[in-house]
Motif scaffolding. Structure first.
Motif, PDB file in Angstrom:
ATOM      1  N   ASN A 295       0.834  -1.453   0.014  1.00 22.85           N
ATOM      2  CA  ASN A 295      -0.026   0.077  -0.069  1.00 22.85           C
ATOM      3  C   ASN A 295       0.914   1.373  -0.029  1.00 22.85           C
ATOM      4  O   ASN A 295       0.408   2.273   0.308  1.00 22.85           O
ATOM      5  CB  ASN A 295      -0.911   0.150   1.338  1.00 22.85           C
ATOM      6  CG  ASN A 295      -1.915  -1.248   1.172  1.00 22.85           C
ATOM      7  OD1 ASN A 295      -2.373  -1.303  -0.010  1.00 22.85           O
ATOM      8  ND2 ASN A 295      -2.424  -1.598   2.277  1.00 22.85           N
TER       9      ASN A 295
ATOM     10  N   LEU B 277       2.424   4.308  -1.664  1.00 22.55           N
ATOM     11  CA  LEU B 277       1.999   4.959  -2.870  1.00 22.55           C
ATOM     12  C   LEU B 277       3.154   5.389  -3.753  1.00 22.55           C
ATOM     13  O   LEU B 277       3.273   5.264  -4.718  1.00 22.55           O
ATOM     14  CB  LEU B 277       1.065   6.325  -2.492  1.00 22.55           C
ATOM     15  CG  LEU B 277       0.682   7.191  -3.643  1.00 22.55           C
ATOM     16  CD1 LEU B 277       0.194   6.573  -4.997  1.00 22.55           C
ATOM     17  CD2 LEU B 277      -0.097   8.281  -3.292  1.00 22.55           C
TER      18      LEU B 277
ATOM     19  N   GLN C  90       4.175   2.292  -5.713  1.00 19.66           N
ATOM     20  CA  GLN C  90       3.276   2.184  -6.825  1.00 19.66           C
ATOM     21  C   GLN C  90       3.385   3.222  -8.156  1.00 19.66           C
ATOM     22  O   GLN C  90       3.554   2.981  -9.113  1.00 19.66           O
ATOM     23  CB  GLN C  90       1.722   2.221  -6.351  1.00 19.66           C
ATOM     24  CG  GLN C  90       1.433   1.224  -5.563  1.00 19.66           C
ATOM     25  CD  GLN C  90       1.433  -0.266  -6.167  1.00 19.66           C
ATOM     26  OE1 GLN C  90       1.149  -0.232  -6.949  1.00 19.66           O
ATOM     27  NE2 GLN C  90       1.759  -1.234  -5.392  1.00 19.66           N
TER      28      GLN C  90
ATOM     29  N   ARG D 215      -2.257   0.065 -12.768  1.00 16.33           N
ATOM     30  CA  ARG D 215      -1.261   0.492 -11.923  1.00 16.33           C
ATOM     31  C   ARG D 215      -1.654   1.992 -11.589  1.00 16.33           C
ATOM     32  O   ARG D 215      -1.734   2.344 -10.404  1.00 16.33           O
ATOM     33  CB  ARG D 215       0.313   0.373 -12.379  1.00 16.33           C
ATOM     34  CG  ARG D 215       1.161   1.044 -11.426  1.00 16.33           C
ATOM     35  CD  ARG D 215       1.642  -0.029 -10.503  1.00 16.33           C
ATOM     36  NE  ARG D 215       2.187  -1.453 -10.878  1.00 16.33           N
ATOM     37  CZ  ARG D 215       2.611  -2.226 -10.275  1.00 16.33           C
ATOM     38  NH1 ARG D 215       2.212  -2.160  -8.662  1.00 16.33           N
ATOM     39  NH2 ARG D 215       3.151  -3.515 -10.734  1.00 16.33           N
TER      40      ARG D 215
ATOM     41  N   ALA E 264      -4.708   3.139 -11.829  1.00 11.62           N
ATOM     42  CA  ALA E 264      -5.968   2.845 -10.966  1.00 11.62           C
ATOM     43  C   ALA E 264      -5.654   2.432  -9.610  1.00 11.62           C
ATOM     44  O   ALA E 264      -6.394   3.145  -8.768  1.00 11.62           O
ATOM     45  CB  ALA E 264      -6.975   1.869 -11.660  1.00 11.62           C
ATOM     46  N   ARG E 265      -4.603   1.623  -9.031  1.00 10.33           N
ATOM     47  CA  ARG E 265      -4.160   1.266  -7.953  1.00 10.33           C
ATOM     48  C   ARG E 265      -3.645   2.532  -7.116  1.00 10.33           C
ATOM     49  O   ARG E 265      -3.890   2.820  -6.046  1.00 10.33           O
ATOM     50  CB  ARG E 265      -3.079   0.324  -8.244  1.00 10.33           C
ATOM     51  CG  ARG E 265      -2.395  -0.043  -6.878  1.00 10.33           C
ATOM     52  CD  ARG E 265      -3.481  -0.909  -5.683  1.00 10.33           C
ATOM     53  NE  ARG E 265      -2.709  -1.324  -4.633  1.00 10.33           N
ATOM     54  CZ  ARG E 265      -3.063  -1.587  -3.430  1.00 10.33           C
ATOM     55  NH1 ARG E 265      -4.437  -0.858  -3.198  1.00 10.33           N
ATOM     56  NH2 ARG E 265      -2.337  -1.761  -2.405  1.00 10.33           N
ATOM     57  N   CYS E 266      -2.763   3.325  -7.884  1.00 13.79           N
ATOM     58  CA  CYS E 266      -2.273   4.714  -7.393  1.00 13.79           C
ATOM     59  C   CYS E 266      -3.336   5.642  -6.636  1.00 13.79           C
ATOM     60  O   CYS E 266      -3.419   6.251  -5.819  1.00 13.79           O
ATOM     61  CB  CYS E 266      -1.369   5.497  -8.156  1.00 13.79           C
ATOM     62  SG  CYS E 266       0.405   4.714  -8.490  1.00 13.79           S
ATOM     63  N   LEU E 267      -4.392   5.707  -7.873  1.00 11.58           N
ATOM     64  CA  LEU E 267      -5.474   6.629  -7.470  1.00 11.58           C
ATOM     65  C   LEU E 267      -6.224   6.206  -6.276  1.00 11.58           C
ATOM     66  O   LEU E 267      -6.702   7.102  -5.513  1.00 11.58           O
ATOM     67  CB  LEU E 267      -6.529   6.771  -8.752  1.00 11.58           C
ATOM     68  CG  LEU E 267      -5.923   7.493 -10.009  1.00 11.58           C
ATOM     69  CD1 LEU E 267      -6.851   7.373 -11.018  1.00 11.58           C
ATOM     70  CD2 LEU E 267      -5.381   8.859  -9.525  1.00 11.58           C
ATOM     71  N   ASP E 268      -6.462   4.914  -6.211  1.00  9.29           N
ATOM     72  CA  ASP E 268      -6.988   4.305  -4.877  1.00  9.29           C
ATOM     73  C   ASP E 268      -6.335   4.516  -3.628  1.00  9.29           C
ATOM     74  O   ASP E 268      -6.830   4.857  -2.751  1.00  9.29           O
ATOM     75  CB  ASP E 268      -7.230   2.719  -4.926  1.00  9.29           C
ATOM     76  CG  ASP E 268      -8.286   2.415  -6.087  1.00  9.29           C
ATOM     77  OD1 ASP E 268      -9.251   3.048  -6.441  1.00  9.29           O
ATOM     78  OD2 ASP E 268      -8.283   1.132  -6.431  1.00  9.29           O
ATOM     79  N   LEU E 269      -4.983   4.572  -3.678  1.00  8.69           N
ATOM     80  CA  LEU E 269      -3.984   4.984  -2.578  1.00  8.69           C
ATOM     81  C   LEU E 269      -3.775   6.400  -2.278  1.00  8.69           C
ATOM     82  O   LEU E 269      -3.743   6.908  -1.070  1.00  8.69           O
ATOM     83  CB  LEU E 269      -2.821   4.448  -2.726  1.00  8.69           C
ATOM     84  CG  LEU E 269      -2.768   2.952  -2.629  1.00  8.69           C
ATOM     85  CD1 LEU E 269      -1.382   2.340  -3.067  1.00  8.69           C
ATOM     86  CD2 LEU E 269      -2.998   2.120  -1.213  1.00  8.69           C
TER      87      LEU E 269
ATOM     88  N   ARG F 271      -6.869  12.345  -5.799  1.00 12.68           N
ATOM     89  CA  ARG F 271      -6.687  11.570  -6.754  1.00 12.68           C
ATOM     90  C   ARG F 271      -6.700  12.626  -8.110  1.00 12.68           C
ATOM     91  O   ARG F 271      -5.831  12.262  -8.861  1.00 12.68           O
ATOM     92  CB  ARG F 271      -8.127  10.916  -7.191  1.00 12.68           C
ATOM     93  CG  ARG F 271      -8.624   9.993  -6.147  1.00 12.68           C
ATOM     94  CD  ARG F 271      -9.924   9.433  -6.410  1.00 12.68           C
ATOM     95  NE  ARG F 271     -10.326   8.851  -7.741  1.00 12.68           N
ATOM     96  CZ  ARG F 271      -9.917   7.625  -8.045  1.00 12.68           C
ATOM     97  NH1 ARG F 271      -9.485   6.716  -6.991  1.00 12.68           N
ATOM     98  NH2 ARG F 271     -10.315   7.028  -9.242  1.00 12.68           N
TER      99      ARG F 271
END
Length: 214
Positions: free
Chosen positions: A45, A47, A50, A103, A105-110, A114
């Motif tokens: 997790n 960021l 990522q 990848r 999308a994963r960053c934006l979730d973390l 955003r």
């Protein structure tokens, strides 16, 4: 005889700090990727990890025996500078990868913000593309008797930058919001490289487009 390729070091037992240090100081993209993947296993997790993997893209897949610029993440912007060199399917894929990368999308979730993360990511790609593909392309510079004129570099680079921005804003593969945020990112990359000398670019873009980029 051909010399054997040096094997990548064993990363077993390396701490997160050691892995990140190696990723920062290594020159081999495969080594960088391996370090970051191992770091991701330790801190899924994180960021920063990522983000590094996102910007690294497929560079670790490069093959010295085959010239393939597509492994460079920022090459995705080539479809906007030279749409004539890409099929419509290639252009669509390259445009969508900018925004649909898993990848990312994963960053934006973390990410806590955003929109700020997306802007920063696109600005970094734009800076890299400007440095690697636009500035280094001597075809943008007029030549007389074999000598190029670099004294007015911002003026000459305004043309390819204009093309990228205009093609971005008119792309059928981006939403209006995506097109504007990407165009703004590339304008900023040019502005920084030109040290604020944007008069030529602004003139080429026109008042209406320039207003969208403010």
């Amino acid at each position: 005889m051909f010399s054997k390729k040096s094997a990548l070091p064993d990363l077993t037992g390396k701490t997160l700090e050691e892995l990140l240090f190696l990723a920062e100081t290594a020159e081999d993209p495969k080594m960088i990727h391996q370090c970051l993947i191992r770091a991701e296993e330790l801190a899924p997790n994180d960021l920063d990890i990522q983000r590094r993997l996102l910007l690294l893209g497929r560079l670790h897949e490069r093959d010295p025996k085959r010239f393939d610029l597509s492994v460079i993440k920022c090459y995705l912007l080539h479809a906007f500078e030279h749409p004539e060199k890409h099929t419509s399917e290639e252009a669509r894929r390259m445009a969508r990868e900018l925004f649909d990368d898993p990848r990312l999308a994963r960053c934006l979730d973390l990410a806590g913000d955003r929109e700020a993360f997306l802007r920063g990511y696109l600005e970094d790609l734009s800076r890299e593309y400007m440095r690697i593909f636009v500035v280094s392309d001597n075809s943008h510079l007029p030549r007389v008797f074999g000598f190029s004129f670099k004294g007015s570099l911002p003026r000459y680079l305004a043309v390819p930058t204009r093309d990228i921005i205009m093609n971005t804003l008119s792309s059928p593969y981006l939403s209006g919001e995506e097109a504007v945020v990407l165009a703004k990112a590339f304008y900023k990359a040019f502005y920084e490289y030109a040290h604020g000398e944007s008069k030529e670019l602004d003139t080429l873009l026109g008042a209406e487009v320039r207003a969208q980029l403010r």
